[in-house]
Scaffold this motif. Structure first.
Motif, PDB file in Angstrom:
ATOM      1  N   ARG A   1       0.841  -1.197   0.000  1.00  0.00           N
ATOM      2  CA  ARG A   1       0.000   0.000   0.000  1.00  0.00           C
ATOM      3  C   ARG A   1       0.873   1.243   0.000  1.00  0.00           C
ATOM      4  N   ASP A   2       0.240   2.380  -0.266  1.00  0.00           N
ATOM      5  CA  ASP A   2       0.917   3.673  -0.274  1.00  0.00           C
ATOM      6  C   ASP A   2       0.539   4.441   0.994  1.00  0.00           C
ATOM      7  N   TYR A   3       1.456   5.284   1.452  1.00  0.00           N
ATOM      8  CA  TYR A   3       1.232   6.097   2.651  1.00  0.00           C
ATOM      9  C   TYR A   3       1.340   7.569   2.262  1.00  0.00           C
ATOM     10  N   PHE A   4       0.346   8.348   2.674  1.00  0.00           N
ATOM     11  CA  PHE A   4       0.312   9.759   2.313  1.00  0.00           C
ATOM     12  C   PHE A   4       0.638  10.635   3.522  1.00  0.00           C
ATOM     13  N   GLY A   5       0.681  11.959   3.270  1.00  0.00           N
ATOM     14  CA  GLY A   5       1.176  12.963   4.196  1.00  0.00           C
ATOM     15  C   GLY A   5       0.942  12.733   5.672  1.00  0.00           C
TER      16      GLY A   5
END
Length: 497
Positions: free
Chosen positions: A21-25
């Motif tokens: 998965r991707d992790y944002f700010g």
């Protein structure tokens, strides 16, 4: 002749690989803040930071993962051009063994280090179960003293409280692999010929919380079929041997002394089992002397840890508060950290036994727990946005953000198309900006700027189209250009207060 049909372009799907998965700010900010809190505790205990490579040789990593039925036995591995095999690290402990063996003549003994970073496991992906996740470790290499194990447990307790898990919402449970090995001797599982069966027993016990007593009994015996129909081969123990192992898991008593007495009964005359009980008693005495009672750290025989390299004490931090699962049922949050003693791991490189012990915190799990408890900072912390009313005056706007940044304020100039002012406000809203700054030609002539509190940013961004409407809003304030930094900082402080 029919014209060739134009070949359709096959574009890649914009999706992460399964199990990633991707992790944002905000997520990254939360993680970094929590890692800073953890590292502060580790540092206070005298541990030094270490960063090692994310890639190790397969030989150096060893084969210790429980998911041996996965491709490459649970690791992401590939063959290099010289035909050697390399893999992404599956934890931060196996690389430490290599680092220590390589640099042991230059490192202090004992060597105390902590490390933080992502690890990768080729496990079966599922809801909330990812193949890449963060760990945060602390280890002591070079001492066989049970004081090192007691210290790790105390530090783990302190760390959980430092990040926001209060006393009473967690428990650090301690056991000893030597005790389990003694129980296995009594159950007839000693010797190299029973190594595979012992591995199945370890993995079965480690799944007690998920599978329950009957599920573990099935894995100790002939095997178990899950709800999907998949069959997991069991250890093949008869009923008597299964009862011995299950008795070990049920050995917890009201006090640590009573638990250790029951464990002595279970291991009988097994020398390794009795040594394990002695070590548990030593750890209990050392923790008691430091003021860590059973409300924080307790001896619990049901804890075994799944990795195959543990040789002595093992520990696991469990969060005991209740949450609701996807079906609205109450359940405890569960484990967020674990570790233990691994006296043979460095020996693989040096041929000499080098005692070591350490703990690993599952960063993503701990972050999820803090969110469940409402302990994470959820207020928006986006940048101040300086809007652009005249693209020919970009230098003026850049001067504003430079002043704000020099004063420690996060700030940026809007760099999109400035023609539609409403889009600039929508951008500020999406960035969760606390304040927007505007300076048109009239403001420039008067030596003033307009600043706006964006607490109602979502509504404003959807309704406002012109700078005149923007100026008419009650939260807007006209200030002298020279007061920009002070007024913006004051507005942010009010919003955060």
């Amino acid at each position: 002749m029919a014209k060739d049909k134009k070949k359709k372009i096959q574009r890649p799907k914009a999706l992460p690989p399964k199990g990633f998965r991707d992790y944002f700010g905000a997520e990254v900010d939360e993680r970094n803040a929590m890692l800073a809190q953890i590292s502060e505790v580790y540092h206070r205990y005298g541990f030094d930071p270490l960063e090692s490579s994310a890639v190790e040789t397969v030989e150096a990593l060893g084969k210790f993962l429980p998911d041996v039925d996965r491709p490459n036995e649970g690791v992401f591995a590939w063959q290099d051009e010289d035909e050697s095999w390399m893999a992404l690290r599956y934890d931060l402990t196996a690389p430490l063994a290599r680092v220590y063996a390589q640099n042991r003549n230059d490192l202090p003994s004992p060597y105390r280090r902590y490390a933080m970073g992502p690890v990768w496991r080729n496990e079966k992906a599922g809801p909330g179960r990812y193949r890449q996740f963060y760990q945060c470790d602390a280890d002591t290499v070079g001492t066989a003293s049970m004081a090192a194990d007691a210290e790790v447990c105390a530090m783990l307790s302190d760390t959980l409280e430092a990040v926001g898990i209060p006393r009473g919402d967690y428990i650090v449970r301690v056991n000893n692999r030597k005790v389990l090995n003694g129980v296995m001797e009594v159950a007839g599982l000693a010797g190299d010929e029973n190594e595979a069966a012992r591995g199945i027993v370890l993995r079965a016990i480690d799944k007690l919380d998920r599978l329950g007593v009957e599920g573990v009994r099935a894995l100790l015996g002939a095997g178990r079929k899950d709800a999907s129909g998949d069959f997991t081969e069991g250890a093949g123990l008869d009923d008597a041997a299964t009862d011995v192992v299950m008795g070990f898991m049920d050995a917890k008593r009201d006090t640590a002394g009573e638990t250790c007495a029951r464990l002595r009964e279970l291991v009988g005359e097994s020398a390794i089992g009795l040594a394990g009980v002695d070590e548990l008693e030593q750890i209990g005495e050392l923790l008691s002397a430091q003021g860590y009672g059973p409300d924080r750290i307790d001896i619990d025989p049901s804890i075994v840890r799944g990795l195959g390299y543990y040789t002595g004490p093992v520990y696991e931090a469990e969060l005991t508060f209740e949450i609701l699962d996807d079906k609205g049922r109450k359940r405890q949050f569960g484990s967020v950290a674990g570790g233990g003693r691994y006296d043979d791991l460095v020996k693989r490189f040096t041929g000499q036994e080098v005692p070591a012990t350490g703990v690993s915190i599952g960063v993503d799990r701990l972050l999820a727990a803090l969110r469940e408890k409402g302990r994470m900072e959820t207020k928006a912390k986006g940048p101040v946005v300086v809007t652009v009313m005249d693209r020919d005056r970009m230098g003026d706007y850049q001067a504003m953000v430079s002043e704000l940044r020099d004063a420690g304020v996060r700030a940026e100039v809007y760099l999109g198309n400035p023609k539609n002012f409403g889009n600039q406000l929508k951008y500020a809203d999406k960035r969760e900006s606390p304040v927007a700054v505007i300076e048109g030609g009239d403001e420039k002539e008067k030596g003033v700027v307009q600043i706006k509190d964006l607490a109602l940013g979502a509504r404003l961004a959807s309704e406002i189209e012109t700078s005149e409407e923007w100026k008419a809003q009650p939260a807007q304030k006209e200030i002298a250009r020279g007061d920009l930094v002070a007024e913006v900082k004051a507005m942010i402080a009010r919003a955060e207060g």
